[in-house]
Design an enzyme around this catalytic site. Structure first.
Site, PDB file in Angstrom:
ATOM      1  N   LYS A  33       0.806  -1.213   0.000  1.00 36.81           N
ATOM      2  CA  LYS A  33       0.000   0.000   0.000  1.00 36.81           C
ATOM      3  C   LYS A  33       0.847   1.274   0.000  1.00 36.81           C
ATOM      4  O   LYS A  33       0.474   2.265  -0.625  1.00 36.81           O
ATOM      5  CB  LYS A  33      -0.943  -0.012   1.207  1.00 36.81           C
ATOM      6  N   ARG A  64      -7.028  -7.980 -10.089  1.00 35.31           N
ATOM      7  CA  ARG A  64      -7.746  -9.211 -10.439  1.00 35.31           C
ATOM      8  C   ARG A  64      -9.196  -8.856 -10.743  1.00 35.31           C
ATOM      9  O   ARG A  64      -9.609  -7.711 -10.609  1.00 35.31           O
ATOM     10  CB  ARG A  64      -7.709 -10.183  -9.244  1.00 35.31           C
ATOM     11  N   GLU A 114      -3.276   7.027   7.846  1.00 41.93           N
ATOM     12  CA  GLU A 114      -4.180   7.803   7.017  1.00 41.93           C
ATOM     13  C   GLU A 114      -5.136   8.588   7.905  1.00 41.93           C
ATOM     14  O   GLU A 114      -5.530   8.110   8.985  1.00 41.93           O
ATOM     15  CB  GLU A 114      -5.014   6.903   6.093  1.00 41.93           C
ATOM     16  N   HIS A 128     -15.247  -4.552   7.281  1.00 37.85           N
ATOM     17  CA  HIS A 128     -14.462  -4.295   6.074  1.00 37.85           C
ATOM     18  C   HIS A 128     -14.721  -5.316   4.966  1.00 37.85           C
ATOM     19  O   HIS A 128     -14.027  -5.305   3.943  1.00 37.85           O
ATOM     20  CB  HIS A 128     -12.959  -4.244   6.380  1.00 37.85           C
TER      21      HIS A 128
END
Length: 629
Positions: free
Chosen positions: A116, A297, A200, A235
């Site tokens: 990430k 994907r 973040e 999530h």
């Protein structure tokens, strides 16, 4: 063009790929573990190869064995589906080195988006907006704490190698940062072998917006518009739709253009998804939508994009992998109507979303489109993800699509495995959801109300009671309830029948009103027990145990294993006094821990297991006797 395709996956996605390949005249090869020897994807493929024992780590995750299977059957290409090895760059390289076609992006693209922090740095360089935060190499506790303080709380700690909601912690207060950081690092190390994190800014009104992108080997990249995947639990996506509610043309153009820049930045080929987090506190705005990550994907939720664009994304994958250019240019793609998808899982929302496994003795699904990897007579295995099917609906507008999906979820009839169909119905009928008031916290904020156990309607109770009284009787009902027959006509209005609904006693006063005689229901008879389906919920009905000698239930104090597993902790001893809701023991099953609790105040009269014991489904683990009043 590819002539024979091996699918390195199982279940629903394998069946989905087989469907398109067959339509294109491409032969298919399935792979399967011990648990999947008779699975639907194996039955539907032209050929199949056994690759190992039931655990995925000993079968579906063994890349060398899968490549050997492709060679054995003369396949010239491998499609990884999603999950398992689909984003494994090393596996992709091995497939290519073996002289086979890899139906996916280049290994270098997978690696570029795999971490990430590196992906976000690449996106910044490409002019893609990213969430304010910290991506630095200095991973000391002090530096991370200082950066979090500078960003401002709440802040999100994320494992750089994370995914699927693992390795994420929201920190609301500076005093909690150090403990949350260590917890996040432990989980990241255990799940990904990498304890590095990034920070973040926490978005206070978040929506999950993603854009489907597609590239080819000729330098072309297009987007196929956006999806909204904001309805999530821990999530994990539950309901997805396209296009995103409240998305205006200018914002759509900005976010889709950013997604194309992101794909071009990694020289992308094949199907991919750019995921964004949107601050929707003032609606969807281009300056408040930030890059999160890229999934290199095909996505689980790809059908909603297919429905609004009238494109077969798997066909595009196979054509692009064969070297063809993209079948359409950007100006040839447009949004047509609205599509929405729900993930139907074998789980019980009323019991903490506990997975439900076992045979599918009764299996009925309906709707515009159903993507599934099982049929009636198959089983839900404890070894893999418990998704049963994806129910997809399309409409001219959002309201029409939601109505169609809600009806499909209401029509689900599955027994004896439990499903989340009734939970999906509740989500789809929520007024705020209908109004497009979405956020990733929606389910969590309303969970207590959404997962309250379903209750049968008065009409269902009347139908069940009447069925018990008037239907030909067999088994334990005959001796105890035969005398109730003959009262269908001219009985007193207050004539009462005692039932047990999912083990709980219910007294129903029968009447002669016509309103319930035509009640639509499906009945599955097992001994003296019948199952009635209503609004996605299954209600198991029997004559009262006092009369019919039915089975014990949690109401009687029996603690029953809900699935095969290992007892990893026992908190009580025989003879202990316990209170309702007190944890008695913990069962580990399907890679999750499940706490089993006391159904009421009482005493542990029987304890049949200890820590470390392996148990089978429906094993009696303990008995709690109710406290006397």
């Amino acid at each position: 063009m590819i002539t024979k395709l091996l699918i390195a996956n199982r279940g629903e996605i394998a069946c989905r790929i087989i469907r398109t390949a067959r339509g294109m005249g491409i032969a298919t090869v399935a792979v399967y573990s011990d648990a999947d020897a008779r699975a639907l994807h194996v039955r539907r493929a032209d050929e199949a190869v056994h690759i190992g024992p039931s655990p995925a780590a000993e079968s579906y995750l063994l890349g060398d064995r899968i490549i050997a299977a492709a060679r054995e059957k003369g396949a010239d290409a491998i499609h990884p589906g999603y999950g398992f090895l689909s984003e494994n760059a090393d596996f992709a390289r091995k497939v290519i080195a073996a002289g086979l076609i890899w139906v996916g992006p280049k290994p270098e693209s997978i690696e570029a988006m795999g971490l990430k922090d590196a992906a976000k740095e690449r996106m910044i360089a490409a002019g893609v907006p990213v969430t304010p935060g910290y991506l630095g190499d200095d991973q000391s506790d002090a530096r991370l704490k200082a950066e979090a303080d500078a960003i401002g709380y709440p802040v999100l700690i994320k494992a750089v190698a994370g995914g699927g909601g693992k390795g994420m912690r929201k920190v609301d207060d500076a005093a909690d940062f150090d403990a949350m950081l260590q917890s996040c690092r432990r989980e990241a190390t255990a799940s990904f072998g990498n304890d590095q994190v990034l920070l973040e800014k926490w978005i206070t009104s978040p929506r999950h917006i993603e854009v489907q992108v597609f590239g080819d080997a000729h330098g072309n990249v297009v987007h196929l518009f956006e999806r909204d995947c904001s309805l999530q639990r821990r999530h994990q996506k539950v309901i997805e739709e396209a296009p995103a509610p409240g998305m205006d043309a200018a914002t759509r153009e900005a976010i889709c253009a950013a997604a194309v820049r992101a794909a071009k930045a990694v020289d992308y080929e094949g199907a991919g998804t750019i995921e964004f987090i949107a601050d929707a506190s003032e609606g969807l705005r281009a300056d408040r939508i930030f890059f999160m990550e890229m999934n290199t994907r095909l996505q689980v939720e790809h059908p909603v994009t297919e429905e609004i664009t009238r494109v077969d994304l798997v066909e595009w994958q196979l054509r692009v992998a064969s070297g063809e250019p993209l079948p359409r240019r950007q100006d040839e793609l447009a949004i047509n109507g609205h599509a929405i998808e729900a993930r139907l899982y074998a789980e019980d929302p009323a019991k903490g979303f506990l997975p439900s496994i076992g045979p599918l003795d009764h299996f009925v699904l309906a709707g515009d489109r159903v993507d599934t990897g099982v049929e009636e007579g198959d089983e839900i295995s404890p070894f893999y993800d418990p998704m049963v099917a994806k129910l997809i609906a399309w409409g001219d507008d959002r309201e029409e699509a939601i109505d169609a999906l809600s009806e499909a979820c209401r029509s689900v009839e599955i027994e004896p495995v439990r499903t989340n169909a009734w939970f999906l119905v509740r989500l789809l009928e929520e007024p705020s959801f209908r109004n497009g008031d979405l956020s990733t916290g929606f389910i969590g904020d309303n969970q207590d109300r959404l997962i309250a156990p379903p209750t049968p309607s008065a009409d269902l109770l009347q139908a069940a009671a009447d069925e018990l009284v008037t239907a030909p009787l067999a088994g334990p009902h005959r001796s105890m309830l035969q005398t109730l027959r003959g009262f269908r006509l001219n009985r007193e209005p207050d004539y009462a029948v005692r039932l047990r609904i999912d083990g709980e006693p219910v007294t129903v006063e029968l009447d002669d009103a016509d309103v319930w005689r035509g009640y639509a229901r499906t009945i599955v008879t097992d001994g003296g027990t019948q199952t009635f389906f209503e609004d996605g919920a299954a209600f198991r009905v029997a004559g009262d145990r006092h009369y019919a000698g039915g089975h014990h239930s949690a109401h009687d104090g029996e603690i029953i294993a809900p699935m095969p597993g290992k007892v990893i902790a026992v908190d009580v001893a025989q003879g202990d006094a316990v209170t309702a809701g007190q944890r008695l023991m913990v069962l580990e099953a399907m890679k999750m821990e499940h706490a089993l609790t006391a159904p009421f105040d009482g005493t542990v009269a029987e304890l049949s297991v200890g820590a470390g014991d392996q148990v089978q489904v429906e094993t009696r683990l303990a008995v709690v006797e109710a406290a006397t009043q």
